[in-house]
Design an enzyme around this catalytic site. Structure first.
Site, PDB file in Angstrom:
ATOM      1  N   ASP A  96      30.603  36.658  46.024  1.00  0.00           N
ATOM      2  CA  ASP A  96      30.337  36.819  44.587  1.00  0.00           C
ATOM      3  C   ASP A  96      30.311  35.434  43.929  1.00  0.00           C
ATOM      4  O   ASP A  96      31.203  34.611  44.162  1.00  0.00           O
ATOM      5  CB  ASP A  96      31.458  37.683  43.985  1.00  0.00           C
ATOM      6  CG  ASP A  96      31.204  38.064  42.550  1.00  0.00           C
ATOM      7  OD1 ASP A  96      30.032  38.181  42.152  1.00  0.00           O
ATOM      8  OD2 ASP A  96      32.200  38.261  41.809  1.00  0.00           O
ATOM      9  N   HIS A 192      32.369  38.278  31.428  1.00  0.00           N
ATOM     10  CA  HIS A 192      33.433  38.435  32.428  1.00  0.00           C
ATOM     11  C   HIS A 192      34.797  38.521  31.741  1.00  0.00           C
ATOM     12  O   HIS A 192      35.015  37.859  30.737  1.00  0.00           O
ATOM     13  CB  HIS A 192      33.436  37.244  33.384  1.00  0.00           C
ATOM     14  CG  HIS A 192      32.290  37.244  34.341  1.00  0.00           C
ATOM     15  ND1 HIS A 192      31.337  36.255  34.362  1.00  0.00           N
ATOM     16  CD2 HIS A 192      31.936  38.118  35.313  1.00  0.00           C
ATOM     17  CE1 HIS A 192      30.459  36.519  35.317  1.00  0.00           C
ATOM     18  NE2 HIS A 192      30.791  37.641  35.908  1.00  0.00           N
ATOM     19  N   GLY A 221      30.382  41.743  34.863  1.00  0.00           N
ATOM     20  CA  GLY A 221      31.263  41.829  33.695  1.00  0.00           C
ATOM     21  C   GLY A 221      31.522  43.243  33.211  1.00  0.00           C
ATOM     22  O   GLY A 221      31.553  43.501  32.008  1.00  0.00           O
ATOM     23  N   SER A 223      34.298  45.120  33.495  1.00  0.00           N
ATOM     24  CA  SER A 223      35.640  45.475  33.012  1.00  0.00           C
ATOM     25  C   SER A 223      35.637  45.573  31.491  1.00  0.00           C
ATOM     26  O   SER A 223      35.260  44.617  30.809  1.00  0.00           O
ATOM     27  CB  SER A 223      36.662  44.406  33.423  1.00  0.00           C
ATOM     28  OG  SER A 223      36.883  44.439  34.796  1.00  0.00           O
ATOM     29  N   THR A 245      38.164  42.100  36.885  1.00  0.00           N
ATOM     30  CA  THR A 245      39.395  41.903  36.108  1.00  0.00           C
ATOM     31  C   THR A 245      40.266  43.161  36.041  1.00  0.00           C
ATOM     32  O   THR A 245      41.477  43.114  36.260  1.00  0.00           O
ATOM     33  CB  THR A 245      39.051  41.446  34.669  1.00  0.00           C
ATOM     34  OG1 THR A 245      38.195  40.316  34.759  1.00  0.00           O
ATOM     35  CG2 THR A 245      40.296  41.088  33.884  1.00  0.00           C
TER      36      THR A 245
HETATM   37  P1  13P Z   1      34.779  41.664  35.229  1.00  0.00           P
HETATM   38  O1  13P Z   1      35.877  40.758  35.655  1.00  0.00           O
HETATM   39  O2  13P Z   1      34.483  41.605  33.771  1.00  0.00           O
HETATM   40  O3  13P Z   1      34.947  43.062  35.738  1.00  0.00           O
HETATM   41  O4  13P Z   1      33.440  41.100  35.923  1.00  0.00           O
HETATM   42  C1  13P Z   1      33.205  41.360  37.268  1.00  0.00           C
HETATM   43  C2  13P Z   1      32.138  40.489  37.807  1.00  0.00           C
HETATM   44  O5  13P Z   1      31.082  40.317  37.231  1.00  0.00           O
HETATM   45  C3  13P Z   1      32.375  39.878  39.115  1.00  0.00           C
HETATM   46  O6  13P Z   1      31.320  39.063  39.505  1.00  0.00           O
HETATM   47 ZN    ZN Z   2      30.211  38.233  37.841  1.00  0.00          ZN
END
Ligand code: 13P
Ligand code: ZN
Length: 297
Positions: A96, A192, A221, A223, A245
């Site tokens: 990632d 994020h 992103g 979360s 997150t």
């Molecule tokens: P969050 O931390 O907002 O869930 O984002 C996850 C993400 O995009 C990981 O690459």
């Molecule tokens: Zn991400």
């Protein structure tokens, strides 16, 4: 809705990990999204795979560069491969926000089965150049590559975008055509980490991108996004949704609750179990929102 036989997936990559290619194309064809979950340790890996198994959902587990710095590539490959071998569910291990060509190549060499190269902080041509280079290195190994165009705001790992710069649809088309990527992460107003105020997503833009780009689209992103927003984005063409997150929070909350109730707890297994339980429940919920349950016979 189409379901796949386990053997359709497991013919790839030595019967343990599979690449993300087939699962994302299936999701695209049938209008659901694969849940991609960031892992930090063995417990999170076990919890996510247990959730996937209960719901018969293909699943992607992913690690960022800072997680890799903490645990090392080969350790995550070993843990995820060992757990994937015990299940009949297709599991892909994804890099990632890959931060360099070198890290992407090392991840492929170690056994990652899906790669993101994140050149979104670079100028357009530089993003194309690094992405193309990674695609050329990954293709002979049969490894699909995700890249990002536009900037997802907030802080993920060591990357921080100051302002949200949403993806331009025509640039997205050119980017995909010139790089040969397998999937594209788009910026449409997500951030994020948790949201300080309710996000306003540019859903029209997502539809416009989907109209001109043929590869599966990825939402970062997630979360803190509402279920309704995630579902609407999937309806408009998102095929992979990233959750990070909130999994870390769920894991920590499980342990905090245990310590409140039983402050004398000292066995790491007790902490692990408390964290796993919370993560598994959250992941099952997110998989149902993504609609990826019951996709493996
Ligand atoms: P969050 O931390 O907002 O869930 O984002 C996850 C993400 O995009 C990981 O690459
Ligand atoms: Zn991400």
């Amino acid at each position: 809705m189409q379901s796949r036989n386990v053997s359709d997936y497991k013919e790839e990559i030595d019967m343990s990990l599979v690449t993300s290619e087939k699962m994302l194309l299936d999701a695209q064809k049938s209008g659901y999204a694969i849940g991609a979950f960031n892992v930090e340790n063995m417990e999170m890996v076990k919890a996510i795979i247990a959730a996937a198994e209960e719901l018969r959902a293909p699943v992607m587990l992913q690690t960022t560069p800072s997680t890799i710095k903490y645990g090392t590539l080969e350790t995550y490959v070993a843990i995820v491969t060992a757990e994937a071998k015990k299940t009949s569910i297709p599991v892909a291990l994804h890099l990632d926000h890959g931060s360099s060509f070198e890290l992407a190549v090392r991840a492929i060499e170690e056994g990652y089965t899906s790669i993101m190269i994140d050149g979104s902080h670079e100028a357009f041509e530089d993003n194309i150049a690094v992405t193309k280079k990674v695609v050329e290195a990954a293709r002979p190994n049969g490894i699909p590559v995700e890249a990002e165009l536009g900037k997802v705001g907030g802080k993920e790992d060591d990357l921080e975008a100051e302002t949200d710069t949403n993806t331009d649809p025509m640039e997205a088309k050119e980017f995909v055509d010139r790089t040969g990527i397998s999937s594209l992460a788009v910026a449409i107003g997500t951030v994020h980490g948790f949201y300080l105020k309710t996000p306003v997503l540019d859903k029209e833009r997502l539809s416009e991108i989907c109209n001109v780009v043929s590869v599966p689209l990825v939402l970062h992103g997630a979360s803190g996004l509402s279920d309704k927003d995630v579902k609407e984005c999937i309806r408009r063409g998102i095929c992979k949704v990233n959750f990070a997150t909130e999994l870390r929070v769920a894991y920590a909350d499980g342990i905090k609750k245990l310590l409140q109730e039983k402050p004398d707890t000292f066995d790491p297994k007790s902490f692990g179990k408390a964290g796993m339980e919370n993560v598994k429940n959250l992941v099952k919920n997110r998989m149902l929102i993504c609609g990826c349950d019951n996709k493996v016979l």
